[in-house]
Design an enzyme around this catalytic site. Structure first.
Site, PDB file in Angstrom:
ATOM      1  N   ARG A 148       0.662  -1.248  -0.130  1.00 20.84           N
ATOM      2  CA  ARG A 148      -0.025   0.164  -0.001  1.00 20.84           C
ATOM      3  C   ARG A 148       0.725   1.379  -0.027  1.00 20.84           C
ATOM      4  NH1 ARG A 148      -3.307   2.615   4.857  1.00 20.84           N
ATOM      5  NH2 ARG A 148      -4.564   4.163   3.630  1.00 20.84           N
ATOM      6  N   HIS A 152       0.602   4.458  -2.962  1.00 20.24           N
ATOM      7  CA  HIS A 152       0.292   5.577  -2.383  1.00 20.24           C
ATOM      8  C   HIS A 152       1.390   6.662  -2.619  1.00 20.24           C
ATOM      9  CE1 HIS A 152      -3.523   5.030   0.604  1.00 20.24           C
ATOM     10  NE2 HIS A 152      -3.306   4.137  -0.134  1.00 20.24           N
ATOM     11  N   ASN A 181      -3.843   8.579   4.223  1.00 21.85           N
ATOM     12  CA  ASN A 181      -2.633   8.001   4.667  1.00 21.85           C
ATOM     13  C   ASN A 181      -2.707   8.017   6.415  1.00 21.85           C
ATOM     14  OD1 ASN A 181      -1.592   7.546   2.079  1.00 21.85           O
ATOM     15  ND2 ASN A 181      -0.559   9.692   2.062  1.00 21.85           N
ATOM     16  N   HIS A 282      -6.170  -5.894  -2.988  1.00 19.52           N
ATOM     17  CA  HIS A 282      -7.293  -6.133  -2.187  1.00 19.52           C
ATOM     18  C   HIS A 282      -7.356  -7.436  -1.601  1.00 19.52           C
ATOM     19  CE1 HIS A 282      -9.119  -1.573  -2.916  1.00 19.52           C
ATOM     20  NE2 HIS A 282      -7.915  -1.726  -2.645  1.00 19.52           N
ATOM     21  N   ASP A 338      -3.493 -13.295  -3.591  1.00 17.32           N
ATOM     22  CA  ASP A 338      -4.047 -14.410  -4.579  1.00 17.32           C
ATOM     23  C   ASP A 338      -5.265 -13.617  -5.408  1.00 17.32           C
ATOM     24  OD1 ASP A 338      -5.981 -14.420  -2.841  1.00 17.32           O
ATOM     25  OD2 ASP A 338      -5.648 -16.549  -2.051  1.00 17.32           O
TER      26      ASP A 338
END
Length: 413
Positions: A148, A152, A181, A282, A338
């Site tokens: 992440r 970002h 953030n 995600h 996955d």
């Protein structure tokens, strides 16, 4: 079970065709390919503790709230956040924000290359192995946070480690304090540890931006059980500007519809295929309920979420004291990077409007179905999309620097 339709088969063929036609990344290096022996077998780090949050690709990956406390010497160690900030109220599918013109490929991107640090340090210093060692020493939650962190960083001013800069007297609101953030972003300690060792062994040579890119690559490897394994080109310089005000206009929010998502990715030089592919991140991490409850849980009139799944989320999100609880993003394989995410999208068991939006157009819906069926194809395209994203607005020696510490520009120690 996902039905194999003709459009899905055509999508597979198109993807395979794009692989066959790919000659490299513009710098003479081949496209990343799996390398079974590149790493030792990954260890199985501890699973998330209930309070930990991982990446959210909505900005995200992976998911809001609780900033990894900086080192004691850092200027932000005294800051505390009792309640995570939320996105400002908005309609489920707001119009695309006004952004700067999309970046055009330049010499900086072409100078990135695989094995960039091979002759930059003493022969006994393996830069990428040092980063990998530090990434492997942290748990799954931190690894998810590193993916992440990379996303970002690249989407705000390019892949230049500007997200790592701490506040100063001249700039009290850097990127890390932007709503997407703070205080949810994780991974700062991993970058700090790797940078400290590299500065001791190879001072002034390894950029924080490259460490962030390597760390995201390595986290992907560990979280996928070695299924995602690719070379990350390097040669980035670190940026000198970091503004919290630039995070919301550049980072896709969890309530974004497909049109807004496509535009925000296109603004970074990424297409719809990249968008659907990178959304697979995600499948790891946790999200605070405030990131999806308003537009996805009852009494929302716009959500298509599976009713039983929604009821379970409501129960997990309810809090007697008003706390903003966290839930896993992937209810089936929460700690594994996955292709389960794509089956969850089809089953209507995903958290964000931005996830559900992927089925709202034939092309993206077909790609979701393909990735749900063929895990190896998603892994390969994810590798390619990560490398493509790593080239966003790369800084050079003329526009950046090699920081001595990742939390401050060299002119302001």
């Amino acid at each position: 079970m996902v039905a194999v339709t003709l459009p899905a088969i055509l999508t597979v063929l198109a993807l395979l065709g794009s692989v066959a036609c790919q000659g490299g990344y513009g710098d003479g290096n081949p496209a990343p390919a799996p390398r079974p022996d590149a790493y030792p077998p990954p260890s199985q780090p501890p699973a998330y503790r209930p309070s930990e949050s991982g990446p959210t690709a909505h900005l995200k990956p992976s998911k809001l709230p609780h900033l990894i406390p900086p080192t004691k010497s850092g200027p932000t160690h005294h800051l505390k956040a009792s309640q995570p900030p939320t996105y400002p109220p908005t309609s489920p599918s707001p119009p695309p924000p006004i952004l700067t013109p999309p970046p055009s490929p330049g010499d900086a991107e072409k100078k990135l290359k695989i094995g960039y640090y091979k002759n930059k340090c003493d022969h006994h210093v393996d830069v990428e192995a040092i980063v990998r060692k530090h990434v492997g020493s942290f748990n799954d939650g931190m690894k998810a946070g590193l993916i992440r962190l990379f996303f970002h960083d690249c989407f705000t001013r390019g892949c230049d480690a500007s997200i790592l800069l701490d506040p100063t007297s001249d700039n009290q609101q850097p990127e890390k304090f932007g709503i997407p953030n703070f205080p949810s972003m994780r991974g700062y300690e991993v970058i700090d540890a790797a940078k400290a060792e590299l500065e001791a062994k190879c001072p002034g040579k390894v950029s924080c931006a490259d460490i962030v890119a390597f760390a995201a690559r390595d986290a992907s490897y560990f979280l996928s059980g070695g299924g995602i394994n690719f070379d990350m080109p390097a040669g980035r310089y670190d940026g000198n500007v970091s503004l919290a005000s630039e995070t919301l206009p550049n980072l896709p929010p969890p309530f974004a519809g497909l049109q807004q998502l496509e535009k925000m990715f296109a603004d970074k030089g990424l297409d719809s295929f990249d968008m659907v592919t990178l959304s697979g991140a995600h499948s790891i991490g946790r999200s605070h309920c405030s990131s999806f409850s308003r537009d996805r849980l009852p009494p929302s009139a716009t959500s298509d979420m599976d009713p039983a799944f929604a009821a379970g989320l409501q129960a997990n999100c309810s809090s007697a004291n008003g706390a903003d609880n966290t839930v896993v993003e992937d209810h089936e394989t929460p700690d594994v990077l996955d292709n389960q995410y794509y089956q969850n999208v089809l089953d209507r068991k995903v958290l964000f409007t931005s996830d559900a939006a992927l089925t709202s157009k034939d092309m993206t819906n077909n790609l979701v179905r393909v990735y749900a069926i063929f895990p190896w194809l998603w892994q390969q395209k994810f590798e390619e999309a990560m490398v493509k994203m790593s080239r966003i607005e790369v800084k050079t020696a003329a526009t950046g620097e090699i920081r001595r510490t990742c939390r401050a520009v060299n002119s302001k120690p």
